[in-house]
Design an enzyme around this catalytic site. Structure first.
Site, PDB file in Angstrom:
ATOM      1  N   CYS A   2     -12.472  36.767  60.341  1.00 18.59           N
ATOM      2  CA  CYS A   2     -13.185  35.566  60.767  1.00 18.59           C
ATOM      3  C   CYS A   2     -13.629  35.721  62.225  1.00 18.59           C
ATOM      4  O   CYS A   2     -13.011  36.454  62.986  1.00 18.59           O
ATOM      5  CB  CYS A   2     -12.352  34.301  60.656  1.00 18.59           C
ATOM      6  SG  CYS A   2     -11.707  33.974  59.035  1.00 18.59           S
ATOM      7  N   ARG A  27     -16.509  40.960  61.097  1.00 19.53           N
ATOM      8  CA  ARG A  27     -15.137  40.440  61.045  1.00 19.53           C
ATOM      9  C   ARG A  27     -14.882  39.570  59.829  1.00 19.53           C
ATOM     10  O   ARG A  27     -13.740  39.282  59.478  1.00 19.53           O
ATOM     11  CB  ARG A  27     -14.871  39.604  62.282  1.00 19.53           C
ATOM     12  CG  ARG A  27     -14.922  40.453  63.493  1.00 19.53           C
ATOM     13  CD  ARG A  27     -14.247  39.785  64.628  1.00 19.53           C
ATOM     14  NE  ARG A  27     -13.756  40.801  65.487  1.00 19.53           N
ATOM     15  CZ  ARG A  27     -12.502  40.973  65.811  1.00 19.53           C
ATOM     16  NH1 ARG A  27     -11.594  40.173  65.341  1.00 19.53           N
ATOM     17  NH2 ARG A  27     -12.144  41.936  66.616  1.00 19.53           N
ATOM     18  N   TRP A  74     -13.724  34.892  56.530  1.00 17.45           N
ATOM     19  CA  TRP A  74     -13.108  35.791  55.547  1.00 17.45           C
ATOM     20  C   TRP A  74     -12.029  34.948  54.902  1.00 17.45           C
ATOM     21  O   TRP A  74     -11.012  34.641  55.530  1.00 17.45           O
ATOM     22  CB  TRP A  74     -12.532  37.001  56.273  1.00 17.45           C
ATOM     23  CG  TRP A  74     -11.996  38.064  55.365  1.00 17.45           C
ATOM     24  CD1 TRP A  74     -12.682  39.125  54.856  1.00 17.45           C
ATOM     25  CD2 TRP A  74     -10.656  38.191  54.881  1.00 17.45           C
ATOM     26  NE1 TRP A  74     -11.850  39.893  54.076  1.00 17.45           N
ATOM     27  CE2 TRP A  74     -10.606  39.351  54.077  1.00 17.45           C
ATOM     28  CE3 TRP A  74      -9.489  37.440  55.038  1.00 17.45           C
ATOM     29  CZ2 TRP A  74      -9.446  39.774  53.444  1.00 17.45           C
ATOM     30  CZ3 TRP A  74      -8.329  37.863  54.406  1.00 17.45           C
ATOM     31  CH2 TRP A  74      -8.321  39.026  53.614  1.00 17.45           C
ATOM     32  N   ASN A 100      -9.712  30.377  63.267  1.00 16.35           N
ATOM     33  CA  ASN A 100      -9.207  31.669  62.778  1.00 16.35           C
ATOM     34  C   ASN A 100      -7.697  31.563  62.695  1.00 16.35           C
ATOM     35  O   ASN A 100      -7.068  30.998  63.588  1.00 16.35           O
ATOM     36  CB  ASN A 100      -9.535  32.799  63.762  1.00 16.35           C
ATOM     37  CG  ASN A 100     -11.000  33.163  63.769  1.00 16.35           C
ATOM     38  OD1 ASN A 100     -11.777  32.634  62.979  1.00 16.35           O
ATOM     39  ND2 ASN A 100     -11.376  34.041  64.669  1.00 16.35           N
ATOM     40  N   GLY A 101      -7.104  32.150  61.654  1.00 15.35           N
ATOM     41  CA  GLY A 101      -5.642  32.113  61.534  1.00 15.35           C
ATOM     42  C   GLY A 101      -5.224  31.325  60.313  1.00 15.35           C
ATOM     43  O   GLY A 101      -6.038  31.000  59.440  1.00 15.35           O
ATOM     44  N   GLU A 481      -5.727  59.392  54.294  1.00  9.88           N
ATOM     45  CA  GLU A 481      -6.836  58.753  54.998  1.00  9.88           C
ATOM     46  C   GLU A 481      -8.163  59.037  54.287  1.00  9.88           C
ATOM     47  O   GLU A 481      -9.023  58.154  54.195  1.00  9.88           O
ATOM     48  CB  GLU A 481      -6.861  59.239  56.467  1.00  9.88           C
ATOM     49  CG  GLU A 481      -8.028  58.775  57.312  1.00  9.88           C
ATOM     50  CD  GLU A 481      -8.154  57.266  57.475  1.00  9.88           C
ATOM     51  OE1 GLU A 481      -7.259  56.513  57.037  1.00  9.88           O
ATOM     52  OE2 GLU A 481      -9.184  56.839  58.025  1.00  9.88           O
ATOM     53  N   LYS A 485     -10.598  56.130  52.873  1.00  4.18           N
ATOM     54  CA  LYS A 485     -12.004  55.973  53.259  1.00  4.18           C
ATOM     55  C   LYS A 485     -12.881  55.813  52.026  1.00  4.18           C
ATOM     56  O   LYS A 485     -13.752  54.963  51.976  1.00  4.18           O
ATOM     57  CB  LYS A 485     -12.510  57.177  54.072  1.00  4.18           C
ATOM     58  CG  LYS A 485     -12.036  57.273  55.500  1.00  4.18           C
ATOM     59  CD  LYS A 485     -12.633  56.261  56.448  1.00  4.18           C
ATOM     60  CE  LYS A 485     -11.855  54.989  56.512  1.00  4.18           C
ATOM     61  NZ  LYS A 485     -10.683  54.859  57.289  1.00  4.18           N
ATOM     62  N   GLU A 488     -12.328  52.395  50.377  1.00  5.81           N
ATOM     63  CA  GLU A 488     -12.822  51.270  51.171  1.00  5.81           C
ATOM     64  C   GLU A 488     -14.327  51.075  51.046  1.00  5.81           C
ATOM     65  O   GLU A 488     -14.795  49.964  50.867  1.00  5.81           O
ATOM     66  CB  GLU A 488     -12.505  51.502  52.662  1.00  5.81           C
ATOM     67  CG  GLU A 488     -11.083  51.219  53.048  1.00  5.81           C
ATOM     68  CD  GLU A 488     -10.855  51.479  54.530  1.00  5.81           C
ATOM     69  OE1 GLU A 488     -10.353  50.589  55.210  1.00  5.81           O
ATOM     70  OE2 GLU A 488     -11.181  52.588  55.007  1.00  5.81           O
ATOM     71  N   HIS A 504       4.766  66.179  40.069  1.00  8.26           N
ATOM     72  CA  HIS A 504       5.679  65.087  39.670  1.00  8.26           C
ATOM     73  C   HIS A 504       4.902  63.881  39.148  1.00  8.26           C
ATOM     74  O   HIS A 504       5.429  62.769  39.146  1.00  8.26           O
ATOM     75  CB  HIS A 504       6.556  64.688  40.848  1.00  8.26           C
ATOM     76  CG  HIS A 504       7.415  65.810  41.339  1.00  8.26           C
ATOM     77  ND1 HIS A 504       8.411  66.374  40.574  1.00  8.26           N
ATOM     78  CD2 HIS A 504       7.398  66.507  42.498  1.00  8.26           C
ATOM     79  CE1 HIS A 504       8.991  67.356  41.238  1.00  8.26           C
ATOM     80  NE2 HIS A 504       8.385  67.464  42.416  1.00  8.26           N
ATOM     81  N   LYS A 603     -12.435  43.624  59.262  1.00  5.52           N
ATOM     82  CA  LYS A 603     -12.197  44.598  60.318  1.00  5.52           C
ATOM     83  C   LYS A 603     -10.858  44.375  60.996  1.00  5.52           C
ATOM     84  O   LYS A 603     -10.144  45.301  61.317  1.00  5.52           O
ATOM     85  CB  LYS A 603     -13.342  44.526  61.329  1.00  5.52           C
ATOM     86  CG  LYS A 603     -13.228  45.517  62.486  1.00  5.52           C
ATOM     87  CD  LYS A 603     -13.406  46.925  61.985  1.00  5.52           C
ATOM     88  CE  LYS A 603     -13.194  47.960  63.057  1.00  5.52           C
ATOM     89  NZ  LYS A 603     -12.912  49.282  62.466  1.00  5.52           N
TER      90      LYS A 603
HETATM   91  C1  G6P Z   1      -7.939  46.478  58.604  1.00  3.84           C
HETATM   92  C2  G6P Z   1      -9.147  47.384  58.746  1.00  3.84           C
HETATM   93  C3  G6P Z   1      -8.693  48.838  58.758  1.00  3.84           C
HETATM   94  C4  G6P Z   1      -7.656  49.054  59.844  1.00  3.84           C
HETATM   95  C5  G6P Z   1      -6.472  48.093  59.703  1.00  3.84           C
HETATM   96  C6  G6P Z   1      -5.567  48.148  60.933  1.00  3.84           C
HETATM   97  O1  G6P Z   1      -7.410  46.602  57.332  1.00  3.84           O
HETATM   98  O2  G6P Z   1     -10.069  47.174  57.701  1.00  3.84           O
HETATM   99  O3  G6P Z   1      -9.811  49.675  58.985  1.00  3.84           O
HETATM  100  O4  G6P Z   1      -7.204  50.376  59.800  1.00  3.84           O
HETATM  101  O5  G6P Z   1      -6.941  46.754  59.597  1.00  3.84           O
HETATM  102  O6  G6P Z   1      -6.280  47.672  62.028  1.00  3.84           O
HETATM  103  P1  G6P Z   1      -5.931  47.949  63.543  1.00  3.84           P
HETATM  104  O7  G6P Z   1      -6.973  47.157  64.302  1.00  3.84           O
HETATM  105  O8  G6P Z   1      -4.545  47.428  63.784  1.00  3.84           O
HETATM  106  O9  G6P Z   1      -6.039  49.408  63.780  1.00  3.84           O
END
Ligand code: G6P
Length: 608
Positions: A2, A27, A74, A100-101, A481, A485, A488, A504, A603
């Site tokens: 948000c 955001r 969001w 927000n929150g 990772e 990616k 996502e 396994h 984000k």
């Molecule tokens: C969200 C984002 C990710 C990020 C994670 C941790 O899920 O979409 O891309 O890795 O938060 O965020 P930070 O700001 O703590 O690295």
């Protein structure tokens, strides 16, 4: 998660709010809205959908005045629709709030308010806030916000206006970032400086329990117990250009390409080559304890957690410390017990991730010392840690984190090397590692030159629905990772696995319809990875390998090869992850996905 933008001053509030919301759209982007006070009344426009939809709607209306609040959402409470979008008015349409929150006791408050005749229109917790403020209003909005804040549990960053006070904007924060921007008689409120950067670089980061009142004549901040407080005025260093696309089709691609620079910036001014040690100014306040520490816990969520996991291998390579990597969302609820002088190092791009912040607070309560590795200066995690190292990587806007991951790995290497040099690492080792680190920006540039090849591979494989990513030791986190990616941004199902675990379970999935991405580097477990690739190939699974330049053995075995320059094994994840980011990007592009704003993601996750 948000975004808030609020404004009071001579500029057109509609313009300021829409421009600001566009910069915050990364955001939260399932609905958006504004409330603008024209001096007599407050007009609210809000709807499900993107900011562009709201902008189109607003282009058909004239809104005057000098005061307004805006929000991009969001969803947490209530699905994304027009009614649940912010701003939320109270029952009598006097108080308007963006939030927000999460208000944790909102149901209890809601019941109480309903008994007093309030009728609710939305399913949100935010509507409780506007009604609570309205009920506590006796002619001064700031007073009403103070009283309402005392009754609310949970986290909030709010911007509030009142119909009867056309010259007042009130901001309040607890656990969710809020910033005041200042420019000759204009005042801004936002959850993220990117929103107000075209107007000002002079900002104040509000602290928890601060309530700021902004009027055309100035601003006042009060804190707990209604005490007026002074907060530091800070200047933002990065520019508007840093937060724009600059010709790239997506932020994710721009940020992938910014990695050579981000890697360089993570070490800039931090290398003493003669002594073979890094210089890390941000940890000086805790250095005496840190250099004697025996145990380190690296903490993060999402990509930052995978960086923590890669950091564990880096620390094991360079120090004698007892090191663990933990998911903040799990760690915060564990029964923690620390060896004396344990440091918890929190990794976070945004510096606002709720679980990471909560885990740090728990660890601190139980006696651990804190450090932060954070990109956003003065963010909540940076402040909670009190000491640490900034990435200085510039804003990261694409929801899928890219340049911060590689930057985090560089910083973890610097920290581990510094500690290692105070333990057993020799001067020669120190110099050798620092010299190798200095080559990484140009080696990362070499990897980026493989972009066309990776695009071709993505074109061939983007229709496969299930992928496996395999790596061992240093590159086990790279496999995790890489799979993250792909999930996502392309919504393709992908699993990251430690290659040794393949037999396994996941080996049961291997068939010609399931590509495996194998990360194989010339290191001590090279032959083991070769065996794993064989196992996939003998079950007719297609293999895409990320290997070192000139690795003929791998080339002969696999279907596709992406070669990357050789480096020290514990640094190899920094180079190996780049092709995986590009692979995910191009698969998503071929599938027509909304790359910078993938569905359901945000984000910065400022709620649990
Ligand atoms: C969200 C984002 C990710 C990020 C994670 C941790 O899920 O979409 O891309 O890795 O938060 O965020 P930070 O700001 O703590 O690295």
């Amino acid at each position: 998660m948000c975004g808030i933008v609020a404004y009071i001053g001579d500029l057109d509030p509609k313009e300021v709010l829409i421009e600001g919301l566009k910069r915050l759209e990364y955001r939260g982007y399932d609905s958006a809205g504004v409330a603008v006070h024209d001096g007599d009344s407050v007009a609210v426009y809000k709807m499900a959908g993107r900011i562009a939809d709201l902008e189109r709607r607003l282009s058909q209306v004239k809104l005057g005045g000098s005061l307004g609040i805006g929000h991009t959402r969001w969803a947490t409470h209530g699905e994304p629709n027009d009614i649940n979008a912010h701003p939320h008015p109270d029952y009598h349409n006097k108080v308007f709030v963006v939030h927000n929150g999460i208000i944790e006791n909102y149901l209890a408050i809601k019941k109480e308010l309903e008994k007093r005749g309030v009728r609710f229109r939305s399913e949100t917790d935010t509507e409780v806030i506007s009604n609570l403020i309205a009920l506590n209003y006796t002619g001064d909005l700031t007073e009403a916000v103070i009283r309402a804040a005392e009754l609310m549990e949970g986290t909030f960053g709010i911007a509030v206006i009142h119909k009867d006070e056309p010259k007042k904007l009130v901001l309040a924060r607890r656990g969710s970032p809020l910033i005041v921007g200042i420019k000759d008689g204009c005042f801004f409120g936002t959850s993220d400086v990117a929103a107000i950067l075209p107007h000002t670089r002079d900002v104040i980061y509000l602290e928890d329990n601060d309530i700021a009142t902004l009027t055309p004549d100035g601003y006042k901040i009060i804190s707990r117990g209604a005490k007026t407080v002074t907060r530091l005025l800070q200047r933002i260093e990065w520019s508007l250009e840093d937060a724009q696309l600059n010709g790239y089709p997506h932020y994710m691609l721009k940020e992938i390409y910014e990695q050579p620079e981000a890697i360089f910036n993570a070490m800039r001014g931090r290398i003493d080559i003669m002594e073979g040690v890094p210089k890390l100014g941000g940890i000086v306040p805790v250095w005496e304890e840190l250099k004697n520490c025996k145990s380190i816990i690296l903490l993060g969520c999402g990509t930052s957690f995978y960086a923590a996991l890669a950091g564990k291998y880096i620390f094991e390579s360079l120090t004698n410390l007892d090191v663990d990597a933990e998911l903040a969302s799990e760690f915060r609820y564990r029964r923690m017990s620390f060896l004396p002088n344990t440091f918890v190092v929190a990794l976070s791009q945004s510096g606002e991730t709720a679980d990471t912040l909560a885990a740090m607070r728990e660890a601190k309560r139980k006696g651990a010392r804190l450090l932060g590795i954070v990109n956003v200066v003065a963010s909540s995690i940076a402040r909670e840690a009190g000491a640490g190292i900034y990435n200085h990587a510039g804003p990261e806007i694409g929801v899928a984190s890219t340049k911060i991951y590689t930057s985090q790995l560089v910083i973890l290497t610097l920290l581990a090397l510094l500690l290692g040099r105070h333990q057993t690492l020799s001067l020669t080792d120190g110099v050798r590692i620092l010299r190798e680190l200095e080559t990484l920006p140009s080696k990362a540039r070499e990897v980026l030159k493989k972009a066309d090849l990776i695009e071709t591979i993505a074109q061939r494989y983007h229709r496969y629905n299930n992928w496996l990513f395999l790596g061992r030791k240093y590159n086990y986190p790279t496999a995790l990772e890489g799979a993250l990616k792909l999930k996502e941004v392309s919504y393709i199902h992908a699993e990251g696995y430690a290659a040794g675990e393949m037999k396994h379970g996941p080996i049961a999935l291997i068939n010609p319809e399931m590509p495996t991405v194998a990360i194989i580097t010339r290191d001590e477990i090279y032959e083991k990875m070769i065996n794993n690739i064989q196992e996939v190939k003998s079950r007719r699974g297609p293999v895409i390998a990320v290997c070192n330049e000139g690795d003929e053995k791998v080339k002969e075995m696999v279907d596709e090869v992406i070669e990357v320059p050789e480096t020290l094994p514990f640094l190899s994840p920094i180079l190996n992850v780049i092709p995986l980011q590009l692979l995910a990007y191009h698969c998503a592009r071929f599938l027509g996905r909304d790359i910078d704003k993938p569905r359901n993601l945000a984000k910065s996750v400022t709620v649990e």
